[in-house]
Design a protein around this motif. Structure first.
Motif, PDB file in Angstrom:
ATOM      1  N   GLU A 148     -45.267   5.797 -25.154  1.00  0.00           N
ATOM      2  CA  GLU A 148     -44.156   4.916 -24.792  1.00  0.00           C
ATOM      3  C   GLU A 148     -43.748   3.999 -25.924  1.00  0.00           C
ATOM      4  OE1 GLU A 148     -42.577   6.393 -21.885  1.00  0.00           O
ATOM      5  OE2 GLU A 148     -41.914   4.316 -22.068  1.00  0.00           O
ATOM      6  N   CYS A 149     -44.712   3.419 -26.643  1.00  0.00           N
ATOM      7  CA  CYS A 149     -44.365   2.389 -27.647  1.00  0.00           C
ATOM      8  C   CYS A 149     -44.899   2.725 -29.040  1.00  0.00           C
ATOM      9  CB  CYS A 149     -44.895   1.036 -27.204  1.00  0.00           C
ATOM     10  SG  CYS A 149     -46.700   0.955 -27.214  1.00  0.00           S
ATOM     11  N   GLU A 150     -45.604   3.861 -29.155  1.00  0.00           N
ATOM     12  CA  GLU A 150     -46.170   4.307 -30.440  1.00  0.00           C
ATOM     13  C   GLU A 150     -47.225   3.366 -31.005  1.00  0.00           C
ATOM     14  OE1 GLU A 150     -43.031   5.441 -33.092  1.00  0.00           O
ATOM     15  OE2 GLU A 150     -42.314   6.979 -31.698  1.00  0.00           O
ATOM     16  N   PHE A 196     -52.615   5.853 -23.441  1.00  0.00           N
ATOM     17  CA  PHE A 196     -51.572   4.824 -23.338  1.00  0.00           C
ATOM     18  C   PHE A 196     -52.165   3.459 -23.651  1.00  0.00           C
ATOM     19  CE2 PHE A 196     -50.039   8.352 -20.921  1.00  0.00           C
ATOM     20  CZ  PHE A 196     -48.669   8.342 -21.099  1.00  0.00           C
ATOM     21  N   CYS A 197     -51.322   2.570 -24.215  1.00  0.00           N
ATOM     22  CA  CYS A 197     -51.814   1.237 -24.613  1.00  0.00           C
ATOM     23  C   CYS A 197     -52.128   0.370 -23.399  1.00  0.00           C
ATOM     24  CB  CYS A 197     -50.802   0.553 -25.517  1.00  0.00           C
ATOM     25  SG  CYS A 197     -49.306   0.060 -24.638  1.00  0.00           S
ATOM     26  N   CYS A 198     -51.522   0.695 -22.239  1.00  0.00           N
ATOM     27  CA  CYS A 198     -51.732  -0.125 -21.038  1.00  0.00           C
ATOM     28  C   CYS A 198     -51.228   0.663 -19.826  1.00  0.00           C
ATOM     29  CB  CYS A 198     -50.972  -1.449 -21.156  1.00  0.00           C
ATOM     30  SG  CYS A 198     -49.203  -1.231 -21.393  1.00  0.00           S
ATOM     31  N   GLU A 200     -49.066  -0.241 -17.663  1.00  0.00           N
ATOM     32  CA  GLU A 200     -47.613  -0.373 -17.520  1.00  0.00           C
ATOM     33  C   GLU A 200     -46.899   0.775 -18.250  1.00  0.00           C
ATOM     34  OE1 GLU A 200     -46.309  -4.073 -19.134  1.00  0.00           O
ATOM     35  OE2 GLU A 200     -44.273  -3.830 -18.345  1.00  0.00           O
ATOM     36  N   HIS A 201     -47.350   1.078 -19.455  1.00  0.00           N
ATOM     37  CA  HIS A 201     -46.694   2.163 -20.204  1.00  0.00           C
ATOM     38  C   HIS A 201     -47.028   3.539 -19.630  1.00  0.00           C
ATOM     39  CE1 HIS A 201     -45.506  -0.274 -24.008  1.00  0.00           C
ATOM     40  NE2 HIS A 201     -44.857  -0.632 -22.905  1.00  0.00           N
ATOM     41  N   LEU A 202     -48.204   3.683 -19.058  1.00  0.00           N
ATOM     42  CA  LEU A 202     -48.515   4.936 -18.358  1.00  0.00           C
ATOM     43  C   LEU A 202     -47.558   5.109 -17.175  1.00  0.00           C
ATOM     44  CD1 LEU A 202     -50.093   7.436 -17.410  1.00  0.00           C
ATOM     45  CD2 LEU A 202     -51.822   5.912 -16.435  1.00  0.00           C
TER      46      LEU A 202
HETATM   47 ZN   LIG Z   1     -47.558   1.495 -25.157  1.00  0.00          ZN
END
Ligand SMILES: [Zn+2]
Length: 247
Positions: A148-150, A196-198, A200-202
């Motif tokens: 999502e955010c790289e 995923f970083c979190c 929310e992004h998943l």
């Molecule tokens: Zn992310």
């Protein structure tokens, strides 16, 4: 066709201490698929498979056909035949006489990498990358980019392959989707085994693609899955894999 949920004996259940991990393994690595992978594999195929994995671990790249001819003493005709069989078993990808991938590793760039013994190797998916420490018996650092955010995700794993030493960002989660493998997980299921970083992004990522069923895993649980899948890839006598060939 509905696969019966059963535990494959080709997975190392001794490292699975968690009920949710067991459920995920049964769904992701079905007994039927593991049987297609390992049933009746010949000693020649196993020897070549081992050399391919050693090549990736030691050089970061798969061996060429000529490398394999030297290391195994087999003819090119026999080697090609075994490599095609390993491809049908979905243990490697062999295209135009070149080994393109061998789970957990890829010769072509991916968004997942694993560093071990000073080498950086492309991994096919997040779970594959996380299972590499258990398979090799070496400390690894897995790096992956949040789809999502790289943002860069880093997970360091101890040499037993079961203990996480550090995770950044702390909120990292792994998604393992259940999908039809169609004979080649690398081109299907592995495409949605992601870090995923979190949460929310998943969730954003899942909404954007009606992601279907899958398992949300902490890095610890995803690493347990990786270990259960990849420990059987290397004989325990080979572990830790020597990083420089002795012969
Ligand atoms: Zn992310």
């Amino acid at each position: 066709m509905k696969a019966v949920m059963a535990r494959s004996s080709y997975l190392d259940w001794s490292v699975v201490s968690d009920g949710y991990v067991a459920k995920a393994l049964e769904a992701l690595m079905t007994a039927e698929r593991m049987a297609d992978r390992w049933d009746g594999i010949t000693p020649q195929e196993l020897a070549i498979h081992r050399q391919v994995l050693l090549g990736f671990v030691r050089a970061g790249m798969p061996p060429t056909l000529n490398d394999l001819k030297m290391s195994t003493g087999q003819t090119l005709v026999d080697l090609r035949s075994s490599l095609r069989s390993l491809q049908r078993r979905d243990l490697i990808l062999f295209e135009d006489d070149v080994i393109v991938a061998a789970y957990p590793f890829s010769a072509t760039p991916t968004q997942h990498h694993v560093s071990l013994g000073g080498r950086r190797i492309n991994a096919i998916c997040a779970i594959d990358a996380l299972g590499t420490a258990a398979m090799t018996g070496h400390e690894t650092t897995v790096q992956s980019a949040c789809p999502e955010c790289e943002r860069q995700i880093k997970v360091s794993i101890n040499r037993d392959g079961l203990e996480i030493e550090a995770v950044s960002p702390k909120a990292t989660v792994i998604w393992a989707a259940v999908s039809d493998v169609n004979g080649c997980a690398a081109k299907t299921q592995c495409q949605s085994m992601l870090a995923f970083c979190c949460d929310e992004h998943l969730e954003t990522w899942k909404r954007g693609r009606s992601a279907g069923t899958g398992f949300r895993l902490t890095p610890e649980k995803a690493t347990q899955i990786g270990a259960a899948v990849f420990l059987p890839f290397v004989h325990s006598t080979d572990r830790p894999i020597e990083l420089t060939p002795t012969s």
